[in-house]
Design a protein around this motif. Structure first.
Motif, short mmCIF file in Angstrom:
data_model
loop_
_atom_site.label_atom_id
_atom_site.label_comp_id
_atom_site.label_asym_id
_atom_site.label_seq_id
_atom_site.Cartn_x
_atom_site.Cartn_y
_atom_site.Cartn_z
N VAL A 111 0.84 -1.20 0.00
CA VAL A 111 0.00 0.00 0.00
C VAL A 111 0.88 1.25 0.00
O VAL A 111 0.63 2.20 -0.75
N TYR A 167 -0.49 -2.05 -7.42
CA TYR A 167 -1.76 -2.27 -8.12
C TYR A 167 -2.73 -3.04 -7.21
O TYR A 167 -2.36 -4.02 -6.55
N CYS A 168 -3.97 -2.59 -7.18
CA CYS A 168 -4.99 -3.13 -6.26
C CYS A 168 -5.14 -4.65 -6.36
O CYS A 168 -5.22 -5.34 -5.34
N ASP A 196 2.07 2.08 -3.37
CA ASP A 196 1.01 2.25 -4.37
C ASP A 196 0.96 1.09 -5.37
O ASP A 196 0.78 1.28 -6.57
#
Length: 93
Positions: free
Chosen positions: A29, A34-35, A32
């Protein structure tokens, strides 16, 4: 005595591995990531924690519940209810 007492070091090692997975999620997280990649790791962490819970439940039934059932009485009924409640929580999660 807890059912895992004879191999507490192994239990702690397994929990530390899960803790490392959670720290890895935090880093993902922070970076950043990728989800979907994070969700993949969440799934792996969840499975690891569920596997730990099932092992602990199995040991509890094989040791604590078995011993209480051998003794009989109210303690046996209480241990059996505890195990059933734990199974219900695991199934619901």
């Amino acid at each position: 005595m807890a059912s895992y007492s004879t191999h507490k070091d192994d239990v702690l090692k397994r929990l530390r591995r899960v803790e490392g997975q959670v720290r890895g999620l935090q880093r993902m997280v922070e970076q950043d990531t990728y989800c979907i990649d994070i969700l993949t790791q969440v799934s792996a962490t969840t499975r690891a924690l569920q596997a730990f819970a099932l092992q602990l439940l199995d040991e509890h039934i094989a040791c604590c519940v078995r011993d209480a059932m051998a003794e009989g009485g109210e303690e046996a009924a209480a241990k059996l209810k505890e195990a059933n409640d734990a199974i219900a929580r695991l199934v619901r999660s």
